[in-house]
Design an enzyme around this catalytic site. Sequence first.
Site, PDB file in Angstrom:
ATOM      1  N   SER A   1       0.691  -1.146  -0.047  1.00 56.87           N
ATOM      2  CA  SER A   1      -0.091   0.159  -0.074  1.00 56.87           C
ATOM      3  C   SER A   1       0.826   1.306   0.114  1.00 56.87           C
ATOM      4  O   SER A   1       0.792   2.275  -0.647  1.00 56.87           O
ATOM      5  CB  SER A   1      -0.903  -0.055   1.097  1.00 56.87           C
ATOM      6  OG  SER A   1      -1.464  -1.133   1.166  1.00 56.87           O
TER       7      SER A   1
ATOM      8  N   TYR B   1      -1.391 -10.674   3.567  1.00 53.79           N
ATOM      9  CA  TYR B   1      -1.808  -9.283   3.865  1.00 53.79           C
ATOM     10  C   TYR B   1      -3.291  -9.126   4.052  1.00 53.79           C
ATOM     11  O   TYR B   1      -3.892  -9.097   3.422  1.00 53.79           O
ATOM     12  CB  TYR B   1      -1.352  -8.302   2.779  1.00 53.79           C
ATOM     13  CG  TYR B   1      -1.329  -7.000   2.972  1.00 53.79           C
ATOM     14  CD1 TYR B   1      -1.762  -6.402   4.381  1.00 53.79           C
ATOM     15  CD2 TYR B   1      -1.293  -5.987   1.918  1.00 53.79           C
ATOM     16  CE1 TYR B   1      -1.881  -5.270   4.412  1.00 53.79           C
ATOM     17  CE2 TYR B   1      -1.242  -4.725   2.092  1.00 53.79           C
ATOM     18  CZ  TYR B   1      -1.620  -4.267   3.317  1.00 53.79           C
ATOM     19  OH  TYR B   1      -1.728  -2.762   3.333  1.00 53.79           O
TER      20      TYR B   1
ATOM     21  N   LYS C   1       0.386 -10.408   7.763  1.00 55.19           N
ATOM     22  CA  LYS C   1       0.803  -8.881   8.163  1.00 55.19           C
ATOM     23  C   LYS C   1      -0.843  -8.324   8.330  1.00 55.19           C
ATOM     24  O   LYS C   1      -1.460  -8.386   7.418  1.00 55.19           O
ATOM     25  CB  LYS C   1       1.079  -8.177   6.946  1.00 55.19           C
ATOM     26  CG  LYS C   1       1.185  -6.602   6.801  1.00 55.19           C
ATOM     27  CD  LYS C   1       1.517  -6.014   5.420  1.00 55.19           C
ATOM     28  CE  LYS C   1       1.911  -4.655   5.440  1.00 55.19           C
ATOM     29  NZ  LYS C   1       0.865  -3.600   5.922  1.00 55.19           N
TER      30      LYS C   1
HETATM   31  O1  MN9 Z   1       2.083  -0.810   5.583  1.00 61.10           O
HETATM   32  C1  MN9 Z   1       0.556   1.120   6.623  1.00 61.10           C
HETATM   33  N1  MN9 Z   1      -0.724   0.687   6.227  1.00 61.10           N
HETATM   34  C2  MN9 Z   1      -1.304   1.364   5.257  1.00 61.10           C
HETATM   35  C3  MN9 Z   1       1.429  -0.182   6.728  1.00 61.10           C
HETATM   36  O2  MN9 Z   1      -1.102   2.466   4.996  1.00 61.10           O
HETATM   37  C4  MN9 Z   1      -2.723   0.829   4.601  1.00 61.10           C
HETATM   38  C5  MN9 Z   1       0.612   1.897   7.922  1.00 61.10           C
HETATM   39  O3  MN9 Z   1       2.126   2.063   8.093  1.00 61.10           O
HETATM   40  C6  MN9 Z   1      -0.042   3.122   8.113  1.00 61.10           C
HETATM   41  O4  MN9 Z   1       0.211   3.975   6.961  1.00 61.10           O
HETATM   42  C7  MN9 Z   1       0.194   3.818   9.420  1.00 61.10           C
HETATM   43  C8  MN9 Z   1      -0.786   4.953   9.483  1.00 61.10           C
HETATM   44  O5  MN9 Z   1      -1.948   4.665   9.668  1.00 61.10           O
HETATM   45  O6  MN9 Z   1      -0.003   3.069  10.337  1.00 61.10           O
END
Ligand code: MN9
Length: 290
Positions: free
Chosen positions: A46, A135, A163
């Site tokens: 993402s 994921y 994850k």
């Molecule tokens: O990969 C991220 N997930 C998404 C992990 O963006 C969906 C998180 O690091 C978030 O960006 C972060 C902020 O909400 O926790």
Amino acid sequence: MQKFKGIFTALLTPFHEDYSINWSSLERLIAFNLEQGIHGFYVCGSTGEGLMMSPEERKQIFRFVAKTVGGRATLIGHVGTIHTLDAIDMAKAAEQAGFDAVSAVAPFYYGFPFDAVKGYYNDIANSVDIPTVIYNFPASGGVTFTPERAEEVLQNPKIVAIKHTSPDLFLLERFKHLSRDIVVYNGFDEMLVAGLAMGADGGIGSTYNFMPGKILNIYNRFRAGDLAGAQAAQEEVNEIIATLIRYGVFASEKEILTQMGISMGPVRRPFLPISEDGKAAMSKIVEILK
Ligand code: MN9
């Protein structure tokens, strides 16, 4: 399995103003994270805007990241898409590049029945010899993994980790008590200390890109048994994350890194660019990080 435990940066993808990949910034971003002691990278997820990139671009990134990292960290390549044949093609490229595992978000948009989701994970896992990481990101419009559903998918021994990007940390804890031991990653950075306390083996996150030291501090304190210290470190980080959420997480992270001297460029549309107010707010964060 040891190499899959720990703190993994969900690597951002730097672009030029015309949205093409900025390879020299990608190299510098990787170097910065390695210097700070990050244990691995989750690539083209993402955060990496993988869903806004062509399979060809994602394969190029896998090859570049593997070459740049050169075995100094564990690599997980995100190959998720709703087109299984593309996912398989990308998985093979990640394996060939030298990645340690592949990962995929559940197929979204059509509301696929769970048997189709299971088939998708088996198709991906069986296309390569390296392991596969589920994921679990219910907000993606895909499926929510329950322990029962996870058990079903984990019948395939090549699937070794989840994850977990959900605020449901009871579920995270249940994933550590299935019939087989798997690695579980905390997916929301703002809850890392809580995820670890519920049994997570590590975390994968976007904010790690620009503050790997602060995130490692949470993890190391927790592992050392210093829960109060880990909580204090989490609070410090959450002051920053709250501002990021206000202005758009990925655009804000790119702005921070750009101000720190690694030019990250824009986020791809339909994501919105960061506002002028957002830029000013990020300057304050950059000051704090100095
Ligand atoms: O990969 C991220 N997930 C998404 C992990 O963006 C969906 C998180 O690091 C978030 O960006 C972060 C902020 O909400 O926790």
